[in-house]
Scaffold this motif. Structure first.
Motif, PDB file in Angstrom:
ATOM      1  N   LEU A  25     -11.190  10.666   0.128  1.00 16.82           N
ATOM      2  CA  LEU A  25     -10.114  10.416   1.088  1.00 16.82           C
ATOM      3  C   LEU A  25      -9.682  11.707   1.786  1.00 16.82           C
ATOM      4  N   LYS A  26      -9.572  12.786   1.017  1.00 15.57           N
ATOM      5  CA  LYS A  26      -9.205  14.081   1.606  1.00 15.57           C
ATOM      6  C   LYS A  26     -10.286  14.548   2.584  1.00 15.57           C
ATOM      7  N   ALA A  27     -11.553  14.380   2.214  1.00 13.17           N
ATOM      8  CA  ALA A  27     -12.663  14.799   3.078  1.00 13.17           C
ATOM      9  C   ALA A  27     -12.694  13.991   4.370  1.00 13.17           C
ATOM     10  N   GLN A  28     -12.217  12.757   4.319  1.00 20.36           N
ATOM     11  CA  GLN A  28     -12.167  11.918   5.515  1.00 20.36           C
ATOM     12  C   GLN A  28     -10.955  12.230   6.383  1.00 20.36           C
ATOM     13  N   GLY A  29     -10.132  13.184   5.949  1.00 21.23           N
ATOM     14  CA  GLY A  29      -9.016  13.637   6.766  1.00 21.23           C
ATOM     15  C   GLY A  29      -7.697  12.917   6.545  1.00 21.23           C
ATOM     16  N   ASN A  35       0.573   6.432   5.308  1.00 20.61           N
ATOM     17  CA  ASN A  35       1.512   5.413   5.792  1.00 20.61           C
ATOM     18  C   ASN A  35       0.832   4.039   5.679  1.00 20.61           C
ATOM     19  N   ALA A  36       1.553   2.996   6.071  1.00 25.71           N
ATOM     20  CA  ALA A  36       1.034   1.627   5.941  1.00 25.71           C
ATOM     21  C   ALA A  36      -0.240   1.427   6.756  1.00 25.71           C
ATOM     22  N   GLU A  37      -0.330   2.077   7.907  1.00 25.61           N
ATOM     23  CA  GLU A  37      -1.539   1.945   8.723  1.00 25.61           C
ATOM     24  C   GLU A  37      -2.763   2.515   8.001  1.00 25.61           C
ATOM     25  N   HIS A  38      -2.572   3.650   7.322  1.00 28.23           N
ATOM     26  CA  HIS A  38      -3.665   4.242   6.552  1.00 28.23           C
ATOM     27  C   HIS A  38      -4.135   3.279   5.458  1.00 28.23           C
ATOM     28  N   ILE A  39      -3.179   2.692   4.750  1.00 27.66           N
ATOM     29  CA  ILE A  39      -3.516   1.772   3.662  1.00 27.66           C
ATOM     30  C   ILE A  39      -4.268   0.563   4.214  1.00 27.66           C
ATOM     31  N   ALA A  40      -3.764   0.011   5.314  1.00 30.24           N
ATOM     32  CA  ALA A  40      -4.417  -1.139   5.936  1.00 30.24           C
ATOM     33  C   ALA A  40      -5.855  -0.793   6.316  1.00 30.24           C
ATOM     34  N   ASP A  41      -6.049   0.392   6.869  1.00 27.34           N
ATOM     35  CA  ASP A  41      -7.388   0.842   7.250  1.00 27.34           C
ATOM     36  C   ASP A  41      -8.295   0.992   6.023  1.00 27.34           C
ATOM     37  N   THR A  49       0.161  -7.392   5.756  1.00 30.04           N
ATOM     38  CA  THR A  49      -0.193  -7.586   4.351  1.00 30.04           C
ATOM     39  C   THR A  49       0.278  -6.405   3.520  1.00 30.04           C
ATOM     40  N   VAL A  50       0.066  -5.204   4.024  1.00 33.62           N
ATOM     41  CA  VAL A  50       0.511  -4.000   3.314  1.00 33.62           C
ATOM     42  C   VAL A  50       2.025  -4.018   3.148  1.00 33.62           C
ATOM     43  N   GLN A  51       2.739  -4.446   4.164  1.00 35.39           N
ATOM     44  CA  GLN A  51       4.207  -4.526   4.071  1.00 35.39           C
ATOM     45  C   GLN A  51       4.635  -5.538   3.008  1.00 35.39           C
ATOM     46  N   GLN A  52       3.876  -6.628   2.870  1.00 38.35           N
ATOM     47  CA  GLN A  52       4.164  -7.593   1.806  1.00 38.35           C
ATOM     48  C   GLN A  52       3.919  -6.966   0.436  1.00 38.35           C
ATOM     49  N   TRP A  53       2.852  -6.182   0.306  1.00 38.85           N
ATOM     50  CA  TRP A  53       2.572  -5.500  -0.954  1.00 38.85           C
ATOM     51  C   TRP A  53       3.695  -4.533  -1.302  1.00 38.85           C
ATOM     52  N   ILE A  54       4.226  -3.862  -0.287  1.00 39.04           N
ATOM     53  CA  ILE A  54       5.349  -2.943  -0.506  1.00 39.04           C
ATOM     54  C   ILE A  54       6.548  -3.734  -1.005  1.00 39.04           C
ATOM     55  N   VAL A  62       6.585   6.125  -2.286  1.00 43.97           N
ATOM     56  CA  VAL A  62       7.819   6.905  -2.324  1.00 43.97           C
ATOM     57  C   VAL A  62       8.504   6.734  -0.981  1.00 43.97           C
ATOM     58  N   LYS A  63       9.788   6.995  -0.962  1.00 41.39           N
ATOM     59  CA  LYS A  63      10.513   6.990   0.310  1.00 41.39           C
ATOM     60  C   LYS A  63      10.842   8.432   0.668  1.00 41.39           C
ATOM     61  N   VAL A  64      10.461   8.795   1.885  1.00 39.94           N
ATOM     62  CA  VAL A  64      10.695  10.149   2.386  1.00 39.94           C
ATOM     63  C   VAL A  64      11.477  10.010   3.687  1.00 39.94           C
ATOM     64  N   GLY A  65      12.719  10.428   3.669  1.00 38.56           N
ATOM     65  CA  GLY A  65      13.551  10.324   4.869  1.00 38.56           C
ATOM     66  C   GLY A  65      13.685   8.885   5.354  1.00 38.56           C
ATOM     67  N   GLY A  66      13.697   7.940   4.434  1.00 36.12           N
ATOM     68  CA  GLY A  66      13.818   6.537   4.795  1.00 36.12           C
ATOM     69  C   GLY A  66      12.497   5.859   5.135  1.00 36.12           C
ATOM     70  N   PHE A  67      11.415   6.620   5.179  1.00 40.50           N
ATOM     71  CA  PHE A  67      10.096   6.069   5.476  1.00 40.50           C
ATOM     72  C   PHE A  67       9.309   5.862   4.183  1.00 40.50           C
ATOM     73  N   VAL A  68       8.573   4.765   4.114  1.00 43.44           N
ATOM     74  CA  VAL A  68       7.711   4.496   2.962  1.00 43.44           C
ATOM     75  C   VAL A  68       6.407   5.258   3.148  1.00 43.44           C
ATOM     76  N   ARG A  69       6.042   6.014   2.122  1.00 42.14           N
ATOM     77  CA  ARG A  69       4.797   6.766   2.134  1.00 42.14           C
ATOM     78  C   ARG A  69       4.088   6.568   0.802  1.00 42.14           C
ATOM     79  N   PHE A  70       2.785   6.737   0.827  1.00 44.08           N
ATOM     80  CA  PHE A  70       1.953   6.502  -0.336  1.00 44.08           C
ATOM     81  C   PHE A  70       1.237   7.795  -0.706  1.00 44.08           C
ATOM     82  N   PRO A  71       1.554   8.383  -1.862  1.00 42.99           N
ATOM     83  CA  PRO A  71       0.849   9.602  -2.266  1.00 42.99           C
ATOM     84  C   PRO A  71      -0.647   9.313  -2.430  1.00 42.99           C
TER      85      PRO A  71
END
Length: 95
Positions: A25-29, A35-41, A49-54, A62-71
């Motif tokens: 994943l790191k090598a792919q940039g 974010n949710a778009e990355h997960i969906a991709d 669907t990703v929002q339903q999983w959340i 995790v929530k960062v500044g009110g935004f959902v992010r995925f380590p």
């Protein structure tokens, strides 16, 4: 009864696979926090669907500044840990 040595071996293999997934994943940039778009991709699902999983807490986030992010490391582990057998392997077990 589960053999402790077998369980430790399984955990080691799982962690090794997660580390390989993380490296890919790191090598792919992908960034450290997805974010949710990355997960969906990554999984071929819609953002909806990703929002339903959340909402149902099926993904580590995790929530960062009110935004959902995925380590990325946790997502790599999640993807490897939730990987199901290939169809041909499954058919062999059913025969």
């Amino acid at each position: 009864m589960i053999n402790t040595t077998d369980q430790q071996t399984d955990n080691t293999v799982l962690l090794e696979k997660a580390r390989m997934m993380y490296d890919i994943l790191k090598a792919q940039g992908y960034p450290p926090l997805l974010n949710a778009e990355h997960i969906a991709d990554l999984v071929g699902a819609s953002k909806n669907t990703v929002q339903q999983w959340i909402y149902h807490r099926r993904l580590p986030y995790v929530k960062v500044g009110g935004f959902v992010r995925f380590p990325i490391a946790e997502i790599a582990f999640f993807l490897v840990n939730n990987n199901h057998q290939h169809q041909d392997e499954h058919e062999t077990q059913l025969d």
